[in-house]
Design a protein around this motif. Sequence first.
Motif, PDB file in Angstrom:
ATOM      1  N   VAL A  40     -25.035 -29.423 131.027  1.00  0.00           N
ATOM      2  CA  VAL A  40     -25.840 -30.701 131.269  1.00  0.00           C
ATOM      3  C   VAL A  40     -24.901 -31.970 131.484  1.00  0.00           C
ATOM      4  O   VAL A  40     -23.831 -32.054 130.719  1.00  0.00           O
ATOM      5  N   SER A  41     -25.400 -32.824 132.353  1.00  0.00           N
ATOM      6  CA  SER A  41     -24.664 -34.083 132.472  1.00  0.00           C
ATOM      7  C   SER A  41     -25.374 -34.995 131.373  1.00  0.00           C
ATOM      8  O   SER A  41     -26.445 -34.782 130.501  1.00  0.00           O
ATOM      9  N   ALA A  42     -24.849 -36.302 131.333  1.00  0.00           N
ATOM     10  CA  ALA A  42     -25.202 -37.387 130.627  1.00  0.00           C
ATOM     11  C   ALA A  42     -26.703 -38.000 131.107  1.00  0.00           C
ATOM     12  O   ALA A  42     -26.899 -37.550 132.284  1.00  0.00           O
ATOM     13  N   MET A  43     -27.813 -38.611 130.463  1.00  0.00           N
ATOM     14  CA  MET A  43     -28.838 -38.822 130.669  1.00  0.00           C
ATOM     15  C   MET A  43     -28.785 -39.840 131.597  1.00  0.00           C
ATOM     16  O   MET A  43     -28.417 -40.798 131.443  1.00  0.00           O
ATOM     17  N   THR A  46     -26.358 -42.870 132.118  1.00  0.00           N
ATOM     18  CA  THR A  46     -25.678 -43.484 130.852  1.00  0.00           C
ATOM     19  C   THR A  46     -24.079 -43.402 131.121  1.00  0.00           C
ATOM     20  O   THR A  46     -23.456 -44.358 130.503  1.00  0.00           O
ATOM     21  N   THR A  47     -23.546 -42.731 132.183  1.00  0.00           N
ATOM     22  CA  THR A  47     -21.969 -42.749 132.179  1.00  0.00           C
ATOM     23  C   THR A  47     -21.649 -44.404 132.977  1.00  0.00           C
ATOM     24  O   THR A  47     -20.965 -44.874 132.438  1.00  0.00           O
ATOM     25  N   ASP A  48     -22.628 -44.605 133.772  1.00  0.00           N
ATOM     26  CA  ASP A  48     -22.421 -45.891 134.268  1.00  0.00           C
ATOM     27  C   ASP A  48     -22.560 -47.082 133.340  1.00  0.00           C
ATOM     28  O   ASP A  48     -21.788 -47.929 133.129  1.00  0.00           O
ATOM     29  N   GLY A  73     -21.600 -39.443 126.424  1.00  0.00           N
ATOM     30  CA  GLY A  73     -23.016 -39.314 127.165  1.00  0.00           C
ATOM     31  C   GLY A  73     -23.413 -37.962 127.154  1.00  0.00           C
ATOM     32  O   GLY A  73     -24.602 -37.579 126.909  1.00  0.00           O
ATOM     33  N   GLU A  74     -22.553 -36.849 127.504  1.00  0.00           N
ATOM     34  CA  GLU A  74     -23.014 -35.566 127.724  1.00  0.00           C
ATOM     35  C   GLU A  74     -23.130 -34.849 126.196  1.00  0.00           C
ATOM     36  O   GLU A  74     -24.045 -33.863 126.124  1.00  0.00           O
ATOM     37  N   GLN A  75     -22.569 -35.424 125.198  1.00  0.00           N
ATOM     38  CA  GLN A  75     -22.675 -34.981 124.015  1.00  0.00           C
ATOM     39  C   GLN A  75     -24.266 -35.141 123.481  1.00  0.00           C
ATOM     40  O   GLN A  75     -24.805 -34.242 122.903  1.00  0.00           O
ATOM     41  N   GLY A 135     -21.085 -31.118 130.100  1.00  0.00           N
ATOM     42  CA  GLY A 135     -20.469 -30.959 131.269  1.00  0.00           C
ATOM     43  C   GLY A 135     -19.275 -32.043 131.557  1.00  0.00           C
ATOM     44  O   GLY A 135     -19.420 -32.941 130.570  1.00  0.00           O
ATOM     45  N   PHE A 136     -18.485 -32.027 132.423  1.00  0.00           N
ATOM     46  CA  PHE A 136     -17.606 -33.253 132.825  1.00  0.00           C
ATOM     47  C   PHE A 136     -16.354 -33.589 131.897  1.00  0.00           C
ATOM     48  O   PHE A 136     -15.644 -34.195 132.030  1.00  0.00           O
ATOM     49  N   GLN A 137     -16.350 -32.665 130.887  1.00  0.00           N
ATOM     50  CA  GLN A 137     -15.189 -32.856 129.720  1.00  0.00           C
ATOM     51  C   GLN A 137     -14.401 -31.748 129.378  1.00  0.00           C
ATOM     52  O   GLN A 137     -14.810 -30.627 129.481  1.00  0.00           O
ATOM     53  N   GLY A 149     -13.654 -36.512 136.488  1.00  0.00           N
ATOM     54  CA  GLY A 149     -13.857 -37.261 137.476  1.00  0.00           C
ATOM     55  C   GLY A 149     -15.357 -37.367 137.600  1.00  0.00           C
ATOM     56  O   GLY A 149     -16.044 -36.386 137.292  1.00  0.00           O
ATOM     57  N   ARG A 150     -15.861 -38.423 138.247  1.00  0.00           N
ATOM     58  CA  ARG A 150     -17.348 -38.752 138.358  1.00  0.00           C
ATOM     59  C   ARG A 150     -18.060 -37.595 139.186  1.00  0.00           C
ATOM     60  O   ARG A 150     -17.396 -37.167 140.064  1.00  0.00           O
ATOM     61  N   GLY A 151     -19.142 -37.132 138.589  1.00  0.00           N
ATOM     62  CA  GLY A 151     -19.906 -35.871 139.120  1.00  0.00           C
ATOM     63  C   GLY A 151     -19.275 -34.706 138.776  1.00  0.00           C
ATOM     64  O   GLY A 151     -19.752 -33.604 138.854  1.00  0.00           O
ATOM     65  N   GLY A 152     -18.598 -34.626 137.633  1.00  0.00           N
ATOM     66  CA  GLY A 152     -17.714 -33.332 137.149  1.00  0.00           C
ATOM     67  C   GLY A 152     -18.469 -32.300 136.541  1.00  0.00           C
ATOM     68  O   GLY A 152     -17.818 -31.362 136.173  1.00  0.00           O
ATOM     69  N   SER A 153     -19.628 -32.507 136.157  1.00  0.00           N
ATOM     70  CA  SER A 153     -20.298 -31.460 135.346  1.00  0.00           C
ATOM     71  C   SER A 153     -20.484 -30.170 136.246  1.00  0.00           C
ATOM     72  O   SER A 153     -20.597 -29.232 135.823  1.00  0.00           O
ATOM     73  N   ASP A 154     -20.642 -30.500 137.589  1.00  0.00           N
ATOM     74  CA  ASP A 154     -20.675 -29.546 138.723  1.00  0.00           C
ATOM     75  C   ASP A 154     -19.490 -28.433 138.401  1.00  0.00           C
ATOM     76  O   ASP A 154     -19.523 -27.407 138.555  1.00  0.00           O
TER      77      ASP A 154
END
Length: 401
Positions: A40-43, A46-48, A73-75, A135-137, A149-154
Amino acid sequence: MDIVVQKYGGTSVATLDKIKDIARRLKERKEKGDKLVVVVSAMGKTTDDLLDMAYRLSRNPKPRELDVLMSTGEQVSIALLSIALNEIGCKARSFTGHQVGILTEGFHTKSKITDINADIILEELDKDNIVIVAGFQGINENNEITTLGRGGSDTTAVALAAKLGAVCEIYTDVDGIYTTDPRRYPEARKLDSISYEEMLEMASLGAGVMHSRAIEIGQKYGVPIYVALNTGDVPGTYIKESDEKMEKTVITGLAVDSNDVMITINNLPYSIKAISDVFNSLAEKHINIDMISQTTPVNNLINLSFTLPKNDMNTALKTLKDMKKSIGDYKIETDEAITKLSVVGIGMRTQSGVAARMFSVLAQNDINIKIITTSEIRISCAIDPEDQDKAVTAIAKEFNL
Ligand code: ADP
Ligand code: ASP
Ligand code: MG
């Protein structure tokens, strides 16, 4: 029993109700017999919001600290999804990137996954848990938290699927991959499938629906990727190897990117050494250059234009100013008003005349081009953002997108 990796993006987990909906869907899917790993990504935004706070404190926060900050955010979302699942009687455990050994290398805020410790995940699946991964980390060789990088959860999701030999399902706020961003051009068509190669070009050229590194990994390891709406109700799009039908289509998609700027160096000495010094020094700062054009020399001087991400503009300008001492007294101009339009299609390999058609359409609509680049399967041009909507509509109509 198959392992399935699913990923839910920020909009899909933006509220507690949405998290509850996803938990219900996951429970049903698990009851059908699949072993689930969920990224999952941040809600929501949140990242912004986290980045906004950092930049309110400093114009130049250290990338290391940005990674520590953004990864929080992802946590939050992994823990909430796990709590929601447990509440409805479904066994689940959440893990940060560090905890499942997502190893990364490279620059903070732009790191790349090098390996994942699949054993930890497999053990949890054996204990009948849904495994929820942030995701993303990841974590680098110095034990530092990194982000992708932004969008990195994919990318987290596809890399996990590659490691686990699983399929990857990306659930988002749009019901598949369209010929162009349906929010900009509502008549865009949804694609049943798209090749890795085309999706990689589209993603790198601004189609934010997928992180480009995710597609690179998917292609390298042959991971079947399915992109669909987070409710799972409507058929989505498969990203896979190209087939004959795909090769017959000249243009598959149009990507629009408003996140680049153009820098022009006027009066640069006409020497390959000067040009290579410019690009080497930008590369050392991890700045990704896309379009490049050079004028013919006059009095042994040239003008060199290139595009790069807006976020990297200040670093690039500083680097170029610092180089003046060694290269010569050139003049630097920036153009922040650019939109990059790119048509992409593997059919371009075998069919000619695409550039001519694209430029004719722009000419008929009085749209000037600032800079052009092409590759085997794409043609990109930068235009004034004011012309963007007109250009997207005209190109989409011309190529039946
Ligand atoms: P998530 O938060 O789920 O990762 P993103 O916002 O990153 O979602 O990606 C989904 C968005 O991508 C859509 O809302 C859509 O506006 C945009 N998008 C851009 N290009 C395309 C395209 N060609 N097809 C579908 N969506 C696209
Ligand atoms: N939360 C991160 C971002 O907003 C990663 C992601 O959403 O994929 O960029
Ligand atoms: Mg995304």
